[in-house]
Design an enzyme around this catalytic site. Sequence first.
Site, PDB file in Angstrom:
ATOM      1  CB  SER A 130      74.276  34.303 -12.363  1.00 23.67           C
ATOM      2  OG  SER A 130      75.059  34.051 -13.512  1.00 23.67           O
ATOM      3  CE1 TYR A 157      73.647  39.293 -14.023  1.00 24.70           C
ATOM      4  CE2 TYR A 157      75.133  37.494 -14.576  1.00 24.70           C
ATOM      5  CZ  TYR A 157      73.867  37.949 -14.289  1.00 24.70           C
ATOM      6  OH  TYR A 157      72.818  37.062 -14.264  1.00 24.70           O
TER       7      TYR A 157
END
Length: 325
Positions: A130, A157
């Site tokens: 990501s 995350y």
Amino acid sequence: MASGPVIVTGAAGFIGMHLAERLLDRGEAVVGIDVFNAYYDPRLKAARAARLEGRPGFSMVRMDIAEHEALLDLVKTSGARRIVHLAAQAGVRYSIDNPFAYERSNLAGHLAVLEACRHAGVENLVYASSSSVYGDRPIAEGGFRETDPADAPVSLYAATKRSCELISASYARLYGFPQSGLRFFTGYGPWGRPDMAYYDFTQKILAGEPIEVYGEGRMARDFTYVDDIIDGIIGVLDNPPAQGGHEVYNIGDSNPVGLMEMITTLEQAIGRKAVKIMRPMQPGDVTATYADISKLNALTGYKPKVALEEGLARFAAWWPTFHRS
């Protein structure tokens, strides 16, 4: 193309479904894996899966990838030599209140995939990382580069995604199978995720509800249309590193757009104006994202093709096909 099917984890997800379709279109066999959790509307995941099921060469397995023994058995019996690992617990804000979902899906799940690759003779692993690993920091000219520091995550995350990159790098060195990590930048498009801003805004605007604009509208994102993301994934899958190699690639549009500009473009696409409520930044958010895609371009010739105006128009055209009133 290599022999054997491609395993795609998270195949009922947004990117997973589109990737499976592209692989099937070019004659690959695909084994999809998904746990079909309820992080967002399970009907959307079921509808994505329904687009794939019944197509020649496709099979779907309902499985939690963190169940490492079951996953290893599946990989062994499938005969797969390539895995694209997209399954993960997504969402920056959700991680604030639900940290253990990320421990299981992202950390234990990624480790289970690596162990399956190690023991089942997988020759090429491509996995989703990501852009959030870059943290919240000023953007140099040309955008975030893969060589930039990624040691200050602002959400759990992001921390799990960076951890997966480091674990993969160690496995590549220890056990030899090549790996490629993909840092996705704000994917969007038809069949997208309802927790993403453009999707949530569309739902609220069409319902006549106000939208909450965080960061006082000053944030910017490198919105990347899903077809362009799939181009990048396929390019990396077809060009693995050398034996024992581990590489990380940005997959983005390389053209950050301000949040207020995105909203204006979305209003034009759906033909309605939004009532906006301005809010401050939320914990875990970053101010801007911007992908330097020169490394991926050098490997595959990658170049995004779909501008935001066209991509949101396609999303708006898709909307009523799923959201029937």
